[in-house]
Write a protein that holds these residues in place. Structure first.
Motif, PDB file in Angstrom:
ATOM      1  N   ALA A  75       0.843  -1.194   0.000  1.00 37.82           N
ATOM      2  CA  ALA A  75       0.000   0.000   0.000  1.00 37.82           C
ATOM      3  C   ALA A  75       0.877   1.242   0.000  1.00 37.82           C
ATOM      4  O   ALA A  75       2.002   1.230   0.505  1.00 37.82           O
ATOM      5  CB  ALA A  75      -0.922   0.010   1.224  1.00 37.82           C
ATOM      6  N   ASP A  76       0.351   2.303  -0.581  1.00 38.63           N
ATOM      7  CA  ASP A  76       1.060   3.581  -0.637  1.00 38.63           C
ATOM      8  C   ASP A  76       0.314   4.598   0.210  1.00 38.63           C
ATOM      9  O   ASP A  76      -0.908   4.750   0.093  1.00 38.63           O
ATOM     10  CB  ASP A  76       1.141   4.075  -2.085  1.00 38.63           C
ATOM     11  N   ARG A  77       1.079   5.282   1.056  1.00 34.13           N
ATOM     12  CA  ARG A  77       0.502   6.352   1.866  1.00 34.13           C
ATOM     13  C   ARG A  77       1.531   7.467   1.973  1.00 34.13           C
ATOM     14  O   ARG A  77       2.531   7.337   2.674  1.00 34.13           O
ATOM     15  CB  ARG A  77       0.116   5.833   3.252  1.00 34.13           C
ATOM     16  N   ARG A 128       5.980   3.475   1.056  1.00 33.38           N
ATOM     17  CA  ARG A 128       5.524   2.304   0.315  1.00 33.38           C
ATOM     18  C   ARG A 128       5.580   1.127   1.264  1.00 33.38           C
ATOM     19  O   ARG A 128       6.644   0.668   1.661  1.00 33.38           O
ATOM     20  CB  ARG A 128       6.437   2.047  -0.890  1.00 33.38           C
ATOM     21  N   HIS A 171      -7.841   1.591   4.600  1.00 34.50           N
ATOM     22  CA  HIS A 171      -6.927   2.018   3.540  1.00 34.50           C
ATOM     23  C   HIS A 171      -6.789   0.853   2.566  1.00 34.50           C
ATOM     24  O   HIS A 171      -6.534  -0.274   2.986  1.00 34.50           O
ATOM     25  CB  HIS A 171      -5.563   2.400   4.131  1.00 34.50           C
ATOM     26  N   SER A 222      -2.680  -1.452  -2.677  1.00 37.20           N
ATOM     27  CA  SER A 222      -2.294  -1.107  -4.044  1.00 37.20           C
ATOM     28  C   SER A 222      -2.009  -2.367  -4.850  1.00 37.20           C
ATOM     29  O   SER A 222      -2.201  -2.408  -6.064  1.00 37.20           O
ATOM     30  CB  SER A 222      -1.040  -0.215  -4.034  1.00 37.20           C
ATOM     31  N   ALA A 223      -1.520  -3.385  -4.149  1.00 32.68           N
ATOM     32  CA  ALA A 223      -1.224  -4.691  -4.744  1.00 32.68           C
ATOM     33  C   ALA A 223      -1.194  -5.688  -3.594  1.00 32.68           C
ATOM     34  O   ALA A 223      -1.443  -5.358  -2.443  1.00 32.68           O
ATOM     35  CB  ALA A 223       0.109  -4.651  -5.495  1.00 32.68           C
ATOM     36  N   PRO A 249      -6.558  -6.507  -5.097  1.00 35.43           N
ATOM     37  CA  PRO A 249      -6.726  -5.572  -6.219  1.00 35.43           C
ATOM     38  C   PRO A 249      -6.712  -6.219  -7.594  1.00 35.43           C
ATOM     39  O   PRO A 249      -7.448  -5.780  -8.485  1.00 35.43           O
ATOM     40  CB  PRO A 249      -5.534  -4.617  -6.046  1.00 35.43           C
TER      41      PRO A 249
END
Length: 366
Positions: A20-22, A26, A60, A63-64, A77
């Motif tokens: 996940a990106d925040r 990363r 949240h 992302s992958a 995802p």
């Protein structure tokens, strides 16, 4: 914790690869937990611990990677699978508890069961039973502002457990408590975690909370796992400076050839025989300080300069610069005798028997 030991043959209840990106972070963390297991996520501020917890809770998105709980995909995802927070079999105890201020303790705990379909009477009966389990049945009518910090923490725990979660998430659950309340509440929390049949993930910066409450530690730095294992393994063989500080050891990386480990321009003799890239570790209490180069059996000696002195329990923690920057613990009497002040030159010595060496190897990756 007193549970049946988990074996490799047991399928994990939680099977996740959290990507996940925040902001600039990363997160890339593989994470597994078995039924009845408590896994603690530790790491410095900004390491990604809270982001991981938010992903698990559904606050949240990934992302992958994937998030599977009890064999069901909650977030994947690549298959466009997403389960919103309210439909996940997950209970959360937040750092600030986040109790509804306008509701009584009873109705705070009953909120989840009512959302899951119980009628008002059944939900309240279920909630009262949980308040009884955490020793707060007599406080059922009180609102959060009328509760102590320890009582509010127990209400938050009862609220999380009242939905019978497959996964229990705890975000710094003891951080808001004073020292005495923290001690008592930690013991109470340990008892409830031991009885929880599902998996639990604890996010904390406090090593004592992790060592007391968790079966396994996962150390996260800069969004990645740098070390994991049971408490004995992690504390005996730290693999990063953060972990070494966490468990109170001096840690350096060098090249080993048998009992000799070369760190920079200094060769240390260790009790262990290792070859290749290696870590060498020893406690601050093993570092003796001398006004001149010592004679005798200490095989590891080097010149150093005092860079700082701080109180550390009943002793003083002395920070040393030089060819091997380390911390040393000395008594106040020894500090006075040696006149330990910043800038003072000394000699440091560590017995070979106190110096442990072990293979460095690459850090774990997803």
């Amino acid at each position: 914790m007193d549970r049946r030991p988990v074996t490799a043959a047991d399928p994990p209840l939680l099977d996740a690869h959290l990507v996940a990106d925040r902001g600039a972070l990363r997160l890339d963390v593989p994470l597994r937990a078995h039924a009845g297991e408590v896994v603690a996520l530790l790491g410095p501020n900004g390491a990604g611990k809270t982001t991981a917890l938010r992903v698990l809770a559904g606050l949240h998105p990934l992302s992958a990677g994937h998030l599977t709980l009890g064999g069901a995909d909650l977030d994947r995802p690549d298959r466009r699978v997403w389960t919103p927070p309210e439909r996940r079999p997950v209970g959360v105890v937040f750092q600030d508890y986040l109790l509804f201020p306008h509701l009584s303790a009873l109705d705070n705990v009953a909120f989840g069961p009512r959302r899951r379909g119980l009628d008002r009477r059944a939900a309240r009966a279920h909630a009262l039973a949980w308040l009884g389990r955490v020793g707060l049945a007599e406080q059922a009518r009180r609102r959060p502002r009328q509760l102590s910090g320890g009582q509010a923490q127990r209400v938050a725990l009862a609220r999380a457990l009242a939905v019978d979660p497959t996964l229990l998430l705890l975000d710094e659950p003891l951080a808001a408590l004073d020292a005495r309340t923290r001690l008592d509440t930690r013991a109470e929390l340990h008892r409830h975690l031991a009885a929880h049949p599902g998996a639990a993930v604890l996010v904390t910066h406090d090593p004592l909370d992790a060592l007391v409450l968790a079966d396994r530690l996962v150390i996260v730095e800069e969004g990645r796992v740098v070390q994991e294992g049971d408490a004995a393994t992690v504390t005996a063989r730290p693999r990063t400076e953060y972990v070494a500080r966490l468990v109170g050891l001096n840690l350096h990386r060098g090249h080993a050839d048998g009992h000799a480990v070369r760190v920079g321009g200094l060769a240390l003799t260790a009790a262990d025989r290792v070859r290749g890239d290696a870590f060498v570790a020893f406690p601050p209490a093993a570092v003796a300080l001398h006004p001149a180069r010592p004679d005798g059996c200490a095989r590891n000696t080097w010149p150093a300069t005092v860079s700082g002195v701080q109180r550390h329990g009943d002793n003083l923690r002395v920070q040393l610069d030089g060819p091997l920057p380390v911390a040393a613990d000395v008594s106040p009497t020894a500090a006075a005798r040696l006149r330990l002040v910043p800038g003072q030159p000394v000699w440091a010595a560590v017995e070979a028997a106190e110096t442990r060496a072990y293979p460095a190897g690459p850090p774990p990756r997803a």
